[in-house]
Design an enzyme around this catalytic site. Structure first.
Site, PDB file in Angstrom:
ATOM      1  N   LYS A  71       0.634  -1.378  -0.039  1.00  0.00           N
ATOM      2  CA  LYS A  71      -0.077  -0.042  -0.105  1.00  0.00           C
ATOM      3  C   LYS A  71       0.780   1.195  -0.049  1.00  0.00           C
ATOM      4  CE  LYS A  71      -4.158  -2.211   2.157  1.00  0.00           C
ATOM      5  NZ  LYS A  71      -5.045  -1.905   3.222  1.00  0.00           N
ATOM      6  N   ASP A 108     -10.478   2.309   1.692  1.00  0.00           N
ATOM      7  CA  ASP A 108     -10.699   1.594   2.844  1.00  0.00           C
ATOM      8  C   ASP A 108     -11.235   2.628   3.778  1.00  0.00           C
ATOM      9  OD1 ASP A 108      -9.705  -0.789   2.580  1.00  0.00           O
ATOM     10  OD2 ASP A 108      -7.369  -0.145   3.196  1.00  0.00           O
ATOM     11  N   ALA A 132      -2.268  -0.347  16.664  1.00  0.00           N
ATOM     12  CA  ALA A 132      -1.753   0.672  16.074  1.00  0.00           C
ATOM     13  C   ALA A 132      -0.960   0.528  14.514  1.00  0.00           C
ATOM     14  CB  ALA A 132      -0.865   1.465  16.836  1.00  0.00           C
TER      15      ALA A 132
END
Length: 278
Positions: A71, A108, A132
């Site tokens: 990504k 997303d 996280a």
């Protein structure tokens, strides 16, 4: 419905990729839309192999879905990146335009917002994020749109806490950091977003309050998680990873094919059937 003229290709890339439900969802959309010339595959591609794969794309390619670890790696290979994707330095969608440009986006984030709104969560006064990692940053970006107050992130390390605080400053979210040892406190928030790997929240199941708010657990396999099961047993609202996957895939289909609206219900049915068969 009429089919498209000529062959068009799309695929999901990542490593590992064998578990991906994206082919099931996108193929269901193509069938529903009558896009008989379209195909959607999966390719095991890591960061080292990504540039060569991108270089080999021809004019039959319409788009790519990207999962970990690509990504961020894909950004330098694109002609432009949307503000949404730039906000979290993560691209999960690449559209190849008719003039040969490669345009990156992140579905997303709006997918999370759409999944929440589908369950009636339009705004929340505060929220908690468990974890996280990369998904947590997307969760913060989504919460920047719907949360009017603080977001408390429960993390296992000081470094991850600093990263989450940095994302919050970048996204305009009041992020407060708590140690994972205090994660049971998160369950009292009106909205809890669990972004952790399988099994990480199982120990919290017994701590679900009697009247919980909404849980958004981004996992879809295994499902339901122990936390989601306990949450539902106490009549709290539960949004699962399949909801997120379907909503972000709807946006990908619309961008790649130019057809809207994408068939949300058909895509969800296909995803549910595929998971049930595993």
């Amino acid at each position: 419905m009429a089919s498209t003229d000529g062959r068009r290709r799309a695929a999901v890339l990542g490593s590992p990729i064998a578990h991906s439900l994206s082919p099931v969802l996108h193929r269901a959309a193509y069938a529903e839309l009558g896009l008989n010339g379209w195909s959607y595959d999966r390719f095991e591609i890591d960061e080292e192999g990504l540039p060569a794969f991108m270089e080999g794309l021809d004019s039959t390619w319409a788009g790519l879905s990207l999962t970990m670890p690509l990504k961020r790696a894909v950004i330098s290979l694109l002609d432009s990146v949307s503000a949404t994707a730039s906000s979290v330095e993560a691209v999960n969608t690449v559209v190849l335009t008719a003039d040969g440009r490669r345009v990156g986006d992140n579905t997303d984030i709006p997918g999370m917002i759409a999944a929440l709104r589908e369950r009636g969560v339009e705004k929340t006064e505060s929220a908690a994020v468990l974890g996280a990692g990369a998904t947590a940053s997307s969760a913060l970006a989504a919460l920047s749109e719907i949360c009017t107050g603080p977001v408390t992130a429960y993390v296992r390390s000081r470094e991850r806490g600093q990263e989450m605080r940095g994302w919050g400053e970048r996204l305009g979210v009041d992020v407060r950091i708590s140690d994972w040892a205090e994660a049971e406190q998160a369950l009292r928030a009106p909205l809890v977003v669990a972004t952790t790997p399988a099994g990480a929240t199982d120990a919290l199941a017994d701590a679900v309050p009697d009247r919980p708010g909404t849980l958004f657990d981004v996992l879809y396999e295994p499902w339901p998680t122990g936390l989601a099961t306990a949450w539902a047993a106490r009549e709290g609202a539960v949004i699962g990873g399949l909801d997120l996957l379907v909503h972000q895939a709807v946006l990908q289909v619309e961008q790649m094919t130019g057809r809207a609206p994408a068939p949300l219900a058909a895509m969800r049915r296909a995803g549910e059937a595929a998971l049930a068969a595993r």
